[in-house]
Scaffold this motif. Structure first.
Motif: not given
Ligand SMILES: CC(C)(COP(=O)(O)OP(=O)(O)OC[C@H]1O[C@@H](n2cnc3c(N)ncnc32)[C@H](O)[C@@H]1OP(=O)(O)O)[C@@H](O)C(=O)NCCC(=O)NCCS
Length: 168
Positions: A68-72, A102-109, A145-150, A160-168
């Protein structure tokens, strides 16, 4: 001596060879591959496992995406040479690389893989509202989503999941 090192562009040819050995030629047909096309991996997070002769024996990569809009990040491929499998290399590559993210920048893996393996490092089945750009077994679509927020934030992880090369 073997060690985990940061991936550099000059390693990419050796990584391709390792991936062919581990996955076979069908690997580029996978749905996750659609998220690597027209994208570029983040070398700062990618790690290699090299042996005493500086041969690449294990590799892990990360790619910027949006859910969606969430950087990951998309994790993968993760591959360990058949001769070294079952010795803890895969888990070590994940722990070492995930510690840099940095899980504050990328909210999920996000990844496509076997839950019994990846839950060892904190992955869980992704919310149903996460939509991949092709067919994926929902039980194998996993997220961290990180240790702090299981608890997975279903609201943030939707769309939708899509490529986000602008986040590099
Ligand atoms: C999957 C892979 C990366 C694992 O790396 P590895 O270095 O062999 O794994 P580790 O040594 O860190 O972990 C081994 C443990 O995980 C378990 N394991 C390995 N693959 C597993 C899987 N797919 N499902 C469940 N458990 C698995 C092993 O049984 C072992 O368990 P134990 O510790 O109780 O003995 C490696 O086998 C590989 O490259 N396979 C081919 C490519 C591939 O399938 N990549 C993953 C894409 S999702």
């Amino acid at each position: 001596m073997t060690e985990i090192i940061q991936t550099k562009p000059q390693h990419h040819a050796a990584i391709e060879q390792l991936l062919d050995q581990c996955f076979g030629p069908g690997r580029v047909a996978r749905t996750a591959e659609r998220l690597r096309e027209r994208n570029r991996q983040i070398d700062a997070y990618a790690r290699l496992y090299v042996d005493g002769a500086a041969q690449v024996r294990g590799s892990i990569s990360y790619w910027p995406i949006r859910i969606g809009d969430t950087p990951a990040l998309l994790l993968g491929p993760l591959a360990v040479h058949p001769d070294l499998q079952g010795q803890g290399v895969g888990i070590a590559l994940m722990r070492e690389s995930m510690a840099q993210i940095d899980m504050s920048r990328f909210k999920a893996i996000l990844l496509v893989g076997d839950l019994p393996y990846y839950q060892r490092v904190g992955f869980a089945v992704a919310p149903e509202a996460v939509r991949m750009p092709g067919p994926v077994d929902a039980a194998r679509l996993l997220v961290y989503t990180g240790e702090a927020s299981p608890e997975i934030n279903a609201e943030a992880l939707a769309g939708a999941v899509r490529p986000a090369p602008d986040l590099c």
